[in-house]
Design a protein around this motif. Sequence first.
Motif, PDB file in Angstrom:
ATOM      1  N   THR A  33      64.109  18.630  29.664  1.00 30.97           N
ATOM      2  CA  THR A  33      63.728  17.211  29.581  1.00 30.97           C
ATOM      3  C   THR A  33      63.535  16.581  30.950  1.00 30.97           C
ATOM      4  O   THR A  33      62.615  15.776  31.144  1.00 30.97           O
ATOM      5  N   ASP A  34      64.362  16.941  31.918  1.00 25.26           N
ATOM      6  CA  ASP A  34      64.274  16.303  33.229  1.00 25.26           C
ATOM      7  C   ASP A  34      63.360  17.044  34.199  1.00 25.26           C
ATOM      8  O   ASP A  34      63.248  16.658  35.364  1.00 25.26           O
ATOM      9  N   VAL A  73      60.188  17.378  33.352  1.00 26.95           N
ATOM     10  CA  VAL A  73      58.852  16.926  32.957  1.00 26.95           C
ATOM     11  C   VAL A  73      58.121  16.244  34.109  1.00 26.95           C
ATOM     12  O   VAL A  73      56.887  16.308  34.195  1.00 26.95           O
ATOM     13  N   GLY A  74      58.849  15.623  35.030  1.00 28.05           N
ATOM     14  CA  GLY A  74      58.215  14.988  36.172  1.00 28.05           C
ATOM     15  C   GLY A  74      57.496  15.982  37.071  1.00 28.05           C
ATOM     16  O   GLY A  74      56.494  15.646  37.716  1.00 28.05           O
ATOM     17  N   ILE A 118      54.255  17.393  34.716  1.00 27.71           N
ATOM     18  CA  ILE A 118      53.114  16.501  34.483  1.00 27.71           C
ATOM     19  C   ILE A 118      51.976  16.691  35.498  1.00 27.71           C
ATOM     20  O   ILE A 118      50.805  16.786  35.101  1.00 27.71           O
ATOM     21  N   GLY A 129      51.380  11.300  30.631  1.00 30.21           N
ATOM     22  CA  GLY A 129      52.684  10.685  30.398  1.00 30.21           C
ATOM     23  C   GLY A 129      53.199  10.879  28.992  1.00 30.21           C
ATOM     24  O   GLY A 129      54.396  10.708  28.734  1.00 30.21           O
ATOM     25  N   HIS A 133      56.241  12.888  28.461  1.00 30.64           N
ATOM     26  CA  HIS A 133      57.548  12.229  28.597  1.00 30.64           C
ATOM     27  C   HIS A 133      57.836  11.325  27.401  1.00 30.64           C
ATOM     28  O   HIS A 133      58.902  11.408  26.786  1.00 30.64           O
ATOM     29  N   TYR A 134      56.861  10.467  27.061  1.00 36.59           N
ATOM     30  CA  TYR A 134      57.090   9.508  25.979  1.00 36.59           C
ATOM     31  C   TYR A 134      57.246  10.192  24.623  1.00 36.59           C
ATOM     32  O   TYR A 134      58.069   9.779  23.804  1.00 36.59           O
ATOM     33  N   SER A 159      65.600   5.245  34.266  1.00 36.53           N
ATOM     34  CA  SER A 159      64.306   5.920  34.205  1.00 36.53           C
ATOM     35  C   SER A 159      63.316   5.333  35.199  1.00 36.53           C
ATOM     36  O   SER A 159      62.345   6.004  35.577  1.00 36.53           O
ATOM     37  N   VAL A 212      60.987   8.072  37.137  1.00 39.13           N
ATOM     38  CA  VAL A 212      59.577   7.987  36.752  1.00 39.13           C
ATOM     39  C   VAL A 212      58.748   7.304  37.840  1.00 39.13           C
ATOM     40  O   VAL A 212      57.664   7.776  38.203  1.00 39.13           O
TER      41      VAL A 212
END
Length: 411
Positions: free
Chosen positions: A28-29, A31-32, A35, A50, A53-54, A230, A234
């Motif tokens: 989950t972390d 994803v940055g 992307i 995005g 993430h969403y 976040s 983000v």
Amino acid sequence: MTQHTHSHDLRAVRWLTYLMFMMFAMTTDAVGVVIPEVMKAFDLSLTAAGLLHYGPMVAIAIAGMCFGHLADKLGRKRAIILGLALFAANSFLFVIESTFWFYLTLMVLSGLAIGIFKTAALALIGDITRSTTEHTATMNGVEAFFGVGAIIGPFLVTYLLNNGMEWKWLYVIAAVLCVGLILAAWRIDYPKTMAQTDKPIDVARTLRMVKDPYALGFSLAAFLYVATESAIYVWMPTYLLGYQGEAVWLALYALPIFFILRAGGRFVGVWMMARFNWAAVMVLFTGIIAACFLGAIIWGKSAAVYLLPLSGLFMSVIYPTVNSKGISCFEKHKHGAAAGVILFFTALGAAAGPLLMGIVSDANGGDAVYGFIVATGFAVVLFFGFVFNLLKDPTRRRLHELEQRDYKNQV
């Protein structure tokens, strides 16, 4: 309420819970870091990319509300194994296709699986602790390992890319770890939590819990905190773009430093929450967080490069304590549903907070500072909420009653 588990099994269950949180945080972390690779591969806009993430955050929110009751209905062990099995099977599928919509679908499904086993794991913490104070300390330990996973995940993606491999192999690694966790969980005896109620354990009960002032209060606190946090992972890199001051190196590594401080602070939080008044600590730390955000806006990037990463140290204990106290305000046979409600608002904050920040920034010429004004508003409201909590102490009586009823005779 009866519970039967040997001490060595309790230690094993505790460590499995720690490792479980570390494992899913790896995905989950990360994803940055994922992307930008997906944007290049499929020529996507920021908004489209995005969704990676969403999408999972919304799925976790839905799972928390709709499936949180499974931890109470099926039992912690069965719900955990079910969620882990779905997560592992889904993660292995990343290697069979290479389209954006396929990846997005799998990430949304992984969010649903995470929602199932995370609510069960959060409910389990009440079964393996002997007081509400120990519950809060253990929750900080769980989130500390989550913080470690948040460091490992981006590192693994970077390592894979530097060695000519695709980022999706991170999910295969996570799936292999997940299978090991399933096998270990299958062989270990979990505490037995017996519900003393004839009322049905279903989604409707979870939805009714939202009306409870304790569930709603702590859920709103979780929303505000995660919306604030976040903002860092983000939008902080975007805000710091173009920084040319003396701490250029700090701007470059600001996000990893934030994650390291957050993880390290949570290990300290295990010790701190076992010894100090949790309400006072929350006021102090949320106040410092709000001050860091205010300073980052008032003095600009020259201050933000120091203050925003530093905020991670003080954010460290906020979410696990909110989660712990919110869940502890209910009988143990309702912990799954309570965890699901708080998880719903948590994931909602993780999705809505950065989205609102992006909209406000775009409406003001794309300057990320306007988004951080929104995040500062979240932080300030959170601070005053905990000032109210310290002064009025609305949970004292309820926590004391449940401590005597649910924890007093626990072995």
